[in-house]
Design an enzyme around this catalytic site. Sequence first.
Site, PDB file in Angstrom:
ATOM      1  N   ARG A 214      -1.556   3.219 -13.144  1.00 55.00           N
ATOM      2  CA  ARG A 214      -0.924   2.251 -14.274  1.00 55.00           C
ATOM      3  C   ARG A 214      -0.590   3.412 -15.571  1.00 55.00           C
ATOM      4  O   ARG A 214       0.331   2.612 -16.807  1.00 55.00           O
ATOM      5  CB  ARG A 214      -2.260   1.871 -14.724  1.00 55.00           C
TER       6      ARG A 214
ATOM      7  N   GLY B  59       0.086   1.867  -1.480  1.00 63.27           N
ATOM      8  CA  GLY B  59       0.076   0.749  -1.679  1.00 63.27           C
ATOM      9  C   GLY B  59       0.685  -0.368  -3.651  1.00 63.27           C
ATOM     10  O   GLY B  59       1.434  -0.724  -3.750  1.00 63.27           O
TER      11      GLY B  59
ATOM     12  N   ARG C 133       2.503  -2.660   5.779  1.00 63.94           N
ATOM     13  CA  ARG C 133       1.458  -2.999   4.989  1.00 63.94           C
ATOM     14  C   ARG C 133       2.531  -4.421   4.098  1.00 63.94           C
ATOM     15  O   ARG C 133       3.389  -4.116   3.893  1.00 63.94           O
ATOM     16  CB  ARG C 133       0.916  -2.485   4.222  1.00 63.94           C
TER      17      ARG C 133
ATOM     18  N   ASP D  47     -13.116  -1.421  -1.177  1.00 59.35           N
ATOM     19  CA  ASP D  47     -12.929   0.573  -0.765  1.00 59.35           C
ATOM     20  C   ASP D  47     -13.907   1.273  -0.954  1.00 59.35           C
ATOM     21  O   ASP D  47     -14.043   2.481  -0.090  1.00 59.35           O
ATOM     22  CB  ASP D  47     -12.177   1.343  -2.339  1.00 59.35           C
TER      23      ASP D  47
ATOM     24  N   LYS E 209      -5.377  -1.693   5.305  1.00 58.18           N
ATOM     25  CA  LYS E 209      -6.064  -1.059   4.404  1.00 58.18           C
ATOM     26  C   LYS E 209      -4.814  -0.043   5.013  1.00 58.18           C
ATOM     27  O   LYS E 209      -4.115  -0.361   5.960  1.00 58.18           O
ATOM     28  CB  LYS E 209      -7.208  -0.509   4.012  1.00 58.18           C
TER      29      LYS E 209
ATOM     30  N   ARG F 130      -9.612  -0.985   8.976  1.00 56.60           N
ATOM     31  CA  ARG F 130     -11.113   0.092   8.212  1.00 56.60           C
ATOM     32  C   ARG F 130     -12.086  -0.786   9.053  1.00 56.60           C
ATOM     33  O   ARG F 130     -13.189   0.338   9.499  1.00 56.60           O
ATOM     34  CB  ARG F 130     -11.093  -0.580   7.099  1.00 56.60           C
TER      35      ARG F 130
ATOM     36  N   ARG G 174     -10.145   7.784   3.452  1.00 57.87           N
ATOM     37  CA  ARG G 174     -11.269   7.253   2.820  1.00 57.87           C
ATOM     38  C   ARG G 174     -12.452   7.224   4.225  1.00 57.87           C
ATOM     39  O   ARG G 174     -13.462   7.395   4.287  1.00 57.87           O
ATOM     40  CB  ARG G 174     -11.812   5.717   2.628  1.00 57.87           C
TER      41      ARG G 174
END
Length: 416
Positions: free
Chosen positions: A25, A89, A117, A301, A328, A332, A374
């Site tokens: 950002r 993403g 996605r 997450d 994701k 997941r 992750r």
Amino acid sequence: MDMTVPPGSVRGKLTPPCSKSYAQRALAASLLADGRSELRNIGFCDDTRSALRCIETLGARTARTAGDILAVEGGLAPRGDVLRVGESGLAARLFTPIASLCTAPIRIEGRGTLLARPMETMIAPLRRLGARITDCGGRLPVEVRGPLRGGEAFIDGSVSSQFVTGLLMALPLAASDTTLRVGDPVSTPYIDMTLDLAARFGVEIDHQDYEEFYIAGGQRYTPVSLAIEGDWSAAAMLLVAGATAGELEVDNLSALSKQADTAVCTALERAGAGLVCEAERLTVSRRPLRAFEFDAAQCPDLFPALAALAASAEGVSAIRGTRRLARKESDRATVLRDEYAKLGIDVDLSVEDTMKIRGGRIRAGRVSAHGDHRIAMSLATAALRAEGPVTIEGAECVAKSYPGFFADLEKIRCCA
């Protein structure tokens, strides 16, 4: 790359990488600010590098000035017509609206799991607000051509807050004011992060309960000097490692952060871990862990870290929000169930929108990361409490968010 993680205890002190959510950002805002911004404490995982490539293509000039400081000379003036967002993403959903500010056509390309996605949610509102778009059935690649005019638009917020973030960051530069209505907004802490970051660059955005946003057009981003926070998503894995396998101090974490994954502290406390919070530091220590209940719908997450925590807790833990996990880097919920089963841990998905995990003995074994950073870190964290070594296939995917994860894990290992 296969990585074998032997069981053992941990002790020591670590500093997690910077927040890639904040960093991306901040890079976008620095591009949109005419003038020189300085971003301190910035590190570069794969996703952040994707954002850096995007802002350079769109006109920013960047330079490392010293250590972990990045100078960004902003100004939206594209020097190329293709944005390569890799597997990020957020970069895809952030820079597509920003590219739509430009009058020349710009193509957004991804790779790997990102190609599967969904992107269709942002296409209709962008068209409504003035952009011309060519897409591939709601998937990447897409080509956009602006400029965004502003106006009124509706966006389905139930899939991801990233679509909303991209629009919120681009629309202050539209010629006219915008009223953006959002249906079923999710991950609202991430929207808070966007609003906070925009405000630091001098941009004002008003909202009512995240369901209606008013964005004045014709605003300007003001260059700033900004320190990027430590990443609570990465830190969550480290904190769980300390809670299950020893004692660990994690630095550069603000308890006042807007990051959604600060909620890991609540889960750790419910599980009975020892937790001491100071100004910019958390210390977590192993105690007998009990099953816990937790709603992760606003912080999806955290699921992989919470799975590792629950695997070492006595009883059946219940984590709500599994509907947020299908889109994701992997599916997941299913991947956590299947891979933890290889380690002897039962993960039950039979209850709608809920993952139930029965803690117990963690076996040695061979598991797969499924290309998901992750998942790789979750399995490695759980391996610390296993009966023998755990080998993780495809462990290199941690580079997406935390390239130094396995090296850091070795730094804090104190005994077998």
